[in-house]
Write a protein that holds these residues in place. Structure first.
Motif, short mmCIF file in Angstrom:
data_model
loop_
_atom_site.label_atom_id
_atom_site.label_comp_id
_atom_site.label_asym_id
_atom_site.label_seq_id
_atom_site.Cartn_x
_atom_site.Cartn_y
_atom_site.Cartn_z
N GLY A 1 0.82 -1.21 0.00
CA GLY A 1 0.00 0.00 0.00
C GLY A 1 0.85 1.25 0.00
O GLY A 1 0.55 2.23 -0.67
N GLY A 2 1.93 1.22 0.75
CA GLY A 2 2.86 2.35 0.77
C GLY A 2 3.53 2.54 -0.57
O GLY A 2 3.73 3.65 -1.03
N GLU A 3 3.87 1.44 -1.20
CA GLU A 3 4.49 1.48 -2.53
C GLU A 3 3.52 2.07 -3.55
O GLU A 3 3.89 2.92 -4.35
CB GLU A 3 4.94 0.09 -2.95
CG GLU A 3 5.60 0.02 -4.31
CD GLU A 3 6.90 0.80 -4.38
OE1 GLU A 3 7.25 1.25 -5.49
OE2 GLU A 3 7.56 0.96 -3.35
N ALA A 4 2.26 1.63 -3.50
CA ALA A 4 1.25 2.14 -4.42
C ALA A 4 1.04 3.64 -4.21
O ALA A 4 0.93 4.41 -5.17
CB ALA A 4 -0.07 1.39 -4.25
N ALA A 5 1.00 4.06 -2.95
CA ALA A 5 0.82 5.48 -2.64
C ALA A 5 2.03 6.28 -3.13
O ALA A 5 1.88 7.39 -3.66
CB ALA A 5 0.63 5.68 -1.14
N GLY A 6 3.21 5.73 -2.96
CA GLY A 6 4.42 6.40 -3.44
C GLY A 6 4.45 6.54 -4.95
O GLY A 6 4.84 7.57 -5.49
N GLN A 7 4.01 5.48 -5.63
CA GLN A 7 3.95 5.54 -7.10
C GLN A 7 2.94 6.59 -7.54
O GLN A 7 3.19 7.36 -8.46
CB GLN A 7 3.57 4.17 -7.67
CG GLN A 7 4.70 3.17 -7.59
CD GLN A 7 4.39 1.91 -8.35
OE1 GLN A 7 3.84 1.96 -9.46
NE2 GLN A 7 4.75 0.77 -7.79
N ARG A 8 1.79 6.62 -6.86
CA ARG A 8 0.75 7.59 -7.20
C ARG A 8 1.27 9.01 -6.97
O ARG A 8 1.03 9.91 -7.79
CB ARG A 8 -0.52 7.33 -6.36
CG ARG A 8 -1.65 8.24 -6.69
CD ARG A 8 -2.20 7.93 -8.08
NE ARG A 8 -2.97 9.06 -8.56
CZ ARG A 8 -3.00 9.47 -9.82
NH1 ARG A 8 -2.35 8.83 -10.75
NH2 ARG A 8 -3.70 10.51 -10.16
N ALA A 9 1.99 9.22 -5.87
CA ALA A 9 2.56 10.54 -5.59
C ALA A 9 3.52 10.97 -6.70
O ALA A 9 3.52 12.13 -7.13
CB ALA A 9 3.26 10.54 -4.24
N LEU A 10 4.31 10.03 -7.18
CA LEU A 10 5.26 10.33 -8.25
C LEU A 10 4.51 10.72 -9.53
O LEU A 10 4.84 11.73 -10.18
CB LEU A 10 6.17 9.13 -8.51
CG LEU A 10 7.22 9.27 -9.60
CD1 LEU A 10 8.13 10.47 -9.34
CD2 LEU A 10 8.04 8.00 -9.71
N VAL A 11 3.49 9.95 -9.87
CA VAL A 11 2.70 10.26 -11.06
C VAL A 11 2.00 11.62 -10.90
O VAL A 11 1.93 12.42 -11.84
CB VAL A 11 1.69 9.13 -11.37
CG1 VAL A 11 0.71 9.54 -12.47
CG2 VAL A 11 2.43 7.86 -11.77
#
Length: 126
Positions: A6-16
């Protein structure tokens, strides 16, 4: 493990989302360039450079999955297209200013040439 994912997904979303913000900034900059609003464009350029620096830091910390890489590629394509048009308009403006400066220099030389050769020339009737 799910918290990590979940943290990884949130981090990816933040990058996008940072790429989306960068695209928005280039759209604003392009609108300023199209309006020949050079002072606003210069102000926006400063923010743009800071966003790029933040993005570079985030990019180094995070790997994107296939879907987010595809989204990033789409965003980058528009960012680069906007940047190209902004640069083209800036080059056109630089060339316009160069022509104006050249004309002003020629006019100043002409005035000096007449002033030096005959200081009273402009006041005499022919």
């Amino acid at each position: 493990m799910s918290m990590e994912h979940g943290g990884e997904a949130a981090g990816q979303r933040a990058l996008v989302e940072h790429y989306e913000a960068l695209r928005s900034r280039t759209r604003q900059m392009l609108a300023s360039a199209r309006d020949a609003d050079w002072p606003t464009l210069i102000d926006q350029q400063e923010d743009y450079l800071m966003q790029v620096e933040r993005l570079a830091t985030l990019e180094a910390e995070r790997q994107l999955d296939a879907a987010n890489r595809a989204r990033k590629a789409t965003l980058l394509e528009e960012i680069l297209e906007n940047d190209l048009e902004i640069r083209t308009r800036l080059i056109e403006r630089r060339d316009e200013l160069g022509e104006l400066i050249g004309a002003a220099q020629r006019q100043r030389k002409l005035h000096r040439a007449y002033d030096v050769s005959d200081p009273g020339h402009g006041s005499r009737a022919r």
